[in-house]
Design an enzyme around this catalytic site. Structure first.
Site, PDB file in Angstrom:
ATOM      1  N   LYS A 102       6.003   8.154  -8.640  1.00 26.51           N
ATOM      2  CA  LYS A 102       7.401   8.799  -8.118  1.00 26.51           C
ATOM      3  C   LYS A 102       8.286   9.556  -9.366  1.00 26.51           C
ATOM      4  CE  LYS A 102      11.029   7.998  -4.843  1.00 26.51           C
ATOM      5  NZ  LYS A 102      12.405   7.271  -3.709  1.00 26.51           N
ATOM      6  N   GLU A 148       1.552   9.256  -2.500  1.00 26.31           N
ATOM      7  CA  GLU A 148       2.982  10.183  -1.302  1.00 26.31           C
ATOM      8  C   GLU A 148       2.962  11.220  -1.606  1.00 26.31           C
ATOM      9  OE1 GLU A 148       5.931   6.753  -0.605  1.00 26.31           O
ATOM     10  OE2 GLU A 148       7.408   8.888  -0.065  1.00 26.31           O
ATOM     11  N   HIS A 173       7.211  11.562  -2.301  1.00 28.25           N
ATOM     12  CA  HIS A 173       7.212  11.030  -4.254  1.00 28.25           C
ATOM     13  C   HIS A 173       6.661  12.724  -4.828  1.00 28.25           C
ATOM     14  CE1 HIS A 173       7.062   7.623  -3.338  1.00 28.25           C
ATOM     15  NE2 HIS A 173       8.103   7.615  -2.256  1.00 28.25           N
ATOM     16  N   ASP A 213      11.626  10.957   2.891  1.00 24.74           N
ATOM     17  CA  ASP A 213      10.846  10.453   3.893  1.00 24.74           C
ATOM     18  C   ASP A 213      10.966  10.901   4.958  1.00 24.74           C
ATOM     19  OD1 ASP A 213       9.694   9.264   1.879  1.00 24.74           O
ATOM     20  OD2 ASP A 213      11.254   7.082   2.504  1.00 24.74           O
ATOM     21  N   MET A 255      -2.619  -3.156   4.173  1.00 23.14           N
ATOM     22  CA  MET A 255      -1.899  -3.032   3.218  1.00 23.14           C
ATOM     23  C   MET A 255      -0.328  -4.342   3.245  1.00 23.14           C
ATOM     24  SD  MET A 255       0.976  -1.900   1.099  1.00 23.14           S
ATOM     25  CE  MET A 255       1.326   0.020   1.360  1.00 23.14           C
ATOM     26  N   HIS A 315       6.222  -4.919   2.341  1.00 25.64           N
ATOM     27  CA  HIS A 315       6.608  -5.331   1.753  1.00 25.64           C
ATOM     28  C   HIS A 315       6.768  -7.009   1.945  1.00 25.64           C
ATOM     29  CE1 HIS A 315       8.551  -1.628   1.545  1.00 25.64           C
ATOM     30  NE2 HIS A 315       7.522  -1.379   0.091  1.00 25.64           N
ATOM     31  N   ASP A 323      15.324  11.842  -2.016  1.00 24.24           N
ATOM     32  CA  ASP A 323      13.400  10.878  -0.633  1.00 24.24           C
ATOM     33  C   ASP A 323      14.196  10.704   0.393  1.00 24.24           C
ATOM     34  OD1 ASP A 323      11.564  10.051  -0.308  1.00 24.24           O
ATOM     35  OD2 ASP A 323      11.375   7.869  -1.896  1.00 24.24           O
ATOM     36  N   GLU A 373       1.550   3.456  -7.117  1.00 29.07           N
ATOM     37  CA  GLU A 373       2.518   4.942  -6.145  1.00 29.07           C
ATOM     38  C   GLU A 373       3.214   5.726  -7.086  1.00 29.07           C
ATOM     39  OE1 GLU A 373       3.452   3.989  -2.518  1.00 29.07           O
ATOM     40  OE2 GLU A 373       5.923   5.085  -2.351  1.00 29.07           O
ATOM     41  N   ASP A 421      -0.196   7.907   1.405  1.00 32.07           N
ATOM     42  CA  ASP A 421       1.214   7.911   1.981  1.00 32.07           C
ATOM     43  C   ASP A 421       1.475   9.185   3.054  1.00 32.07           C
ATOM     44  OD1 ASP A 421       2.279   5.272   1.933  1.00 32.07           O
ATOM     45  OD2 ASP A 421       3.698   5.390   0.294  1.00 32.07           O
ATOM     46  N   ASP A 440       9.817  -8.018   3.825  1.00 30.89           N
ATOM     47  CA  ASP A 440      10.000  -7.249   5.060  1.00 30.89           C
ATOM     48  C   ASP A 440       9.145  -7.741   5.812  1.00 30.89           C
ATOM     49  OD1 ASP A 440      10.008  -4.406   3.655  1.00 30.89           O
ATOM     50  OD2 ASP A 440       8.294  -4.147   4.042  1.00 30.89           O
ATOM     51  N   ASP A 455       4.206   6.500   5.451  1.00 29.36           N
ATOM     52  CA  ASP A 455       5.462   6.141   5.279  1.00 29.36           C
ATOM     53  C   ASP A 455       6.894   7.300   5.450  1.00 29.36           C
ATOM     54  OD1 ASP A 455       7.362   4.601   3.238  1.00 29.36           O
ATOM     55  OD2 ASP A 455       6.090   5.087   1.621  1.00 29.36           O
TER      56      ASP A 455
END
Lengths: 384, 384, 384, 384
Positions: free
Chosen positions: A184, A218, A221, A258, A89, A55, A256, A182, A246, A58, A288
């Site tokens: 969700k 993902e 998600h 992950d 990406m 991102h 979520d 993406e 993802d 980030d 991810d």
């Protein structure tokens, strides 16, 4: 085992926020210290990753000065050069800042929507600058907790407007970049727009440049709702819209999670790997996920390696699936090949109308699905 | 209260299988006797329904002779004539017969797929014969319990082939009929294809005659996964694909309950009614529910009336929503109107890139969603 | 492979209704013909089952005459004698008959409750007659769809009354029989009483003869809600209340699937087998599953064998878990052994109050759970 | 409307962390500034709350010096004195500090467990000091993401040890304090121990001082799994273990939403209020919710008032339920009163065994549940 050693062409990728996750959650503070982007790139290089993604914030903090931005970028590029990793990406953080509390592209307040679009434009420039060919949009704040505050058709119209606008921006600049949405279903907001792969695939068909926009589904998600991720990816592949993926894991009906790829539901994970390999999916495989909060700095890299190994182990199982004579016999009994054969008889429509086959005979043959599924289990368990 | 008396233009409709449901379930036998189609039509007329719909075998038993078929049709038409009810929708039962145990349009065995298509053709003829302008497809057996037996992309291809074929059949015959797909995530099979409104909307865009095919979303089916039905209907309306609707209720994460409209989640139900009324949805409102197993023959009609009353009560609430000054003030604070305003500033794209609004200022204003939602609750509870 | 050949001491058991299931569901008719009880016993003997169990009406039809009852029993016993199978459990069907539409032990109508208790008494006699030492109670109709009709505290009081009464009946007759309650959260009714292992464990503590009553937890029932079945069984074992177990599989948040053991969630299944083996659970392992509807008569026995094989394969994995040096090292890093050590320090209470350890030091060590879990995955996948 | 004005005897209470919640979540920063404890008390006084509760570190920061502690306490007490509010409950934060990343009372590391117990002892002292008569235990970190790391029976044994120890501590000090356990199924950890009201009720029966320990069930926590909260509270009331209650709302199968009381599922909320009022529950009614992230500082108090109003509105509906003649007639048809009548006939056991009532006659009467439920809906909607 060398069979499970990653190669760059496997396209295994990690986001800066995945291995860099400090272990914070809604009820608890950080359990691990921060990692600089260039340090992450170097460690990823050591474990065999082919790329990295991020991102905007980030990599470049929200409040960084231009000079700070340049210094961070210089170090980041140096690490990429040294390791041979690519930026596969990039995306924009449109979720964290309090300004986005009511949404970003679908905030009721137009000035917030413009702020979001401008932030995305600058982040697209940053992505293009470091060679990202895929740009992901996750609408973390695009949703509502009370329908009174946000009519869905109007919100979708604004969502479309933003995406059309940003497609134009990319084309105007000649960036070699495609978008991936993406989906969700919920969290952090009560109900999100574009909640599943299906909704997002449909949304794309209503954009000005549908050819430029695909999906970044993902595992976690889609699985939150209990929908089959393998079916979701199947529909995306059928539509030629799987631009990015993802990979992680998740239990149905929960927050979520992950989790590490394969931590939950080895069988659905196997069928996912098989679907990707059969389809010849050649895009990034982005893990991810984030390490459990109980891990320390070293556990992070066990986590990272685990994602990769699980993919490679399951890929090998998928190969054996096609070599196993008993499995092939079971597939033949279930007539799996015949689903690829068109239904239409030679005589065409008129003849079909009059056909009166014996339904009892059609109902007779067993498909042997119990045996087939058991063979899959035993392949997975390594006992055949 | 006359405010809650149904009129034909409300388009309230019941399927023969809804009020005719005998109370059988997987663990229990029938608790009510059978009702003849013409008897159902007469009772529906008494409670103010505008129409009726059916599966082919609800009206004409699977094994009926041509003579039996004609006699049933004669009585059915007589009841329609006497009551003024219309047949608003017809559909095919492609779920019950053991021949469909592996699917109908997506069965692996081509002969089963042809049998399914032929059954659908005959049922379309029957629907056309009694004036049904909507034909629904629910793929109850189109799915799988083990991914090994049914690759999703191939199954979707067969599904498309069947729909394209049947669109052609309708057009060839000049029937004034449109198709509506009914998504469902699972049950009776482990994972169904076209599991949500989103997946089905996307599927339609890939048909040969997308203009002829829309949706028949069902409250219970979408709610099983925890997705918002109001958002789903919102996306269908946005796409101009709401051709028909199945109204009932359901608790998230359970077996298909098909409860009376409004039995579960009065608030989501209110927002649904509001969305339909605002959009001017003029199609049938089909109560695809069935009475609880504990009801006797009379309870069935209390059930039927309850569906209608709840719709009308909530429609009246939706009207008051727009007249309530405090609610309107809360909507203004939340800037709900502004979501209908395009985002794009006059200066266009270039100017937006350079915009640097103060994010702290953008983050400042509260949206007052707690107050807005509480006002909705109090409107619903009849205390304002 | 002889390692996976069942022995009678494994106590693998099938209900008459499992392998005898004809493939009927709410949307579809039977796909397989009926099997006589004695035929089922013989086939079970061939695949290595140790026993069989039944509902009263699986063995003796609801309307059987005394003579028919005796003839069925004679044949059934003959098959038991010939095969060496035992009747390990019996139960009463209190779900099917329309009289139970509002509940059996918790029906509002006292005459229905008495009918249910009398039916259970006769079924207990039948169970005792054929040597069943466990009697299961599943309250399939004990619940409601609207709270208005059934106050939970009163219903629980009636439930308790019935169980206390039936405990007395068994003791009065000197039957060597214990009861096992089978929790389920919903389906066929909206909300069932005693929805989980926890609720049932608590209910037992309030009976007159708690020592006589334990649990029959079922994978599918607990998993429907998303709760961990391994934790549930852990609490039952901790309470010494695991009298019987129903093994099958299920996806979270769906209709009751009763899939083959291990069809879903191999990892949770592995930990379940490990928990049972570690605890030395010696009761029946009842595969309360049914073959997929797409199976024919032969597929039923592939299904049956699959349940057994999966248990034995996972049991062998559990054995290897304890021999694997790397797994043992990971368990040591996670300090798993230390959870068995009492917390209380020697100095007792007063000293603890004053203790001020350095919280930062306590927070330091990583537990290595990612590595541990990955090792488990690789053990399961047969690559270590 | 004065009917909906709170009185102190209503026992409406808010935690410092509820109205004091800054709007932070996993994906976003704070949207509201901090509020000092004494300021919260004063605002709560203005809206009619009867009390306040807290975690140790809501009131006294983790790193506060003794002097800071005293100053905070002085101000807090002053605000209590001025407003007349009481401290109705206290609890310990055993979730946030990284030291608890593997659990607190069930951490594998004994030193962490001792640290947790010592922290709880000090927090109990603090609670006693300000008059809290209820002490809540929520085991936010007591759980696991991989069963390999934490055997449930051992963890439950450590959990029991901690509770037994702390019961002794309270008794030794003569504090007039009872404990209330707060179950939760998952989040922040994958699977938590004591996941539901049932599991916790059972756990209590195995403590050394079960009479001293009851429950603090929370709407959101039980609802996450799809279990009926009304049934859960019913079982707690039946066991006389409802010591405290956390009122909020939640959608099934999602992250922990902690929505405003009544924001979701007005009907289940109504039946909850009715159950509490019928049972004469006199403990605190704690609104353990937090304002939506989109609220500003003022919206927080609209949120707080909304919780209270909804309770009072539904309490009034519960009163009318009992006065409504048509509802009473529907209850009579459903024989709801008769569930309170013991089942046992005068003749006792022997007679019952021989009873052969006509099952067809028993199956006949309809219960009229559709009409009853519809009347409840119309009562809720204010149209009767």
């Amino acid at each position: 085992m060398s069979m499970y050693t990653p190669h760059p062409e496997n396209q295994f990728v990690f986001g800066l926020w995945t291995v860099g996750n400090p272990g914070r959650d809604t009820w608890g503070g950080a359990t691990r210290g921060p990692l600089a982007p260039d340090e992450i790139v170097r460690r990823l290089g050591e474990i065999g990753a082919a790329g990295v993604c991020f991102h905007d914030n980030d990599l470049i903090p929200f409040d960084a000065t231009p000079a700070e931005r340049e210094e961070i970028l210089r170090r980041f590029r140096k690490a990429l050069d040294e390791t041979g990793l690519r930026v596969t990406m990039a995306t924009t953080n449109l979720a964290f800042h309090p300004a986005f509390k009511d949404g970003s592209f679908t905030a009721n307040e137009p000035a917030v929507r413009r702020f979001a679009i401008a932030k995305a434009m600058r982040a697209i420039d940053l992505g293009a600058e470091v060679g990202a060919e895929i740009y992901v949009f996750w609408g973390g704040r695009e949703g509502s907790e009370t329908h009174a505050s946000k009519p869905a058709p109007d919100a979708l119209e604004r969502y479309r407007e933003a995406l059309d606008f940003l497609c134009g921006y990319v084309m105007d600049h000649g960036y070699p970049m495609r978008f991936a949405l993406e989906p969700k279903p919920n969290e952090p907001r009560g109900d999100l727009f574009l909640p599943t792969v299906g909704h997002a695939l449909h949304f794309i068909t209503r954009l000005q440049h549908p050819e430029m926009v695909g999906l970044n589904p993902e595992v976690a998600h889609e699985t939150m709702t209990g929908l089959s991720f393998v079916h979701a990816v199947g529909q995306a592949l059928w539509a030629e819209k799987l631009f990015h993926i993802d990979l992680n894991s998740q239990r149905i009906g929960r927050y979520d999670q992950d989790f590490r790829f394969g931590q939950e539901d080895l069988k659905e994970t196997f069928f996912l790997v098989r679907a990707l390999e059969r389809a010849g999916y050649a895009g990034p495989k982005h893990f991810d996920a984030h390490p459990l909060r109980a891990e320390d700095a070293e556990g992070v890299w066990d986590f990272a390696r685990g994602n990769i190994r699980t993919y490679l182990i399951l890929r090998e199982k998928a190969r054996r699936f096609h070599e196993d004579a008993e499995i092939q016999a079971a597939l033949a009994q279930a007539k799996v090949e015949e689903i690829t054969v068109p239904t239409r008889p030679d005589g065409g429509l008129a003849g079909l109308r009059a056909q009166r086959p014996d339904p009892v005979a059609l109902a007779q043959p067993g498909l042997g699905l119990e045996r087939l599924d058991q063979l899959v289990n035993e392949l997975l368990l390594g006992v055949r």
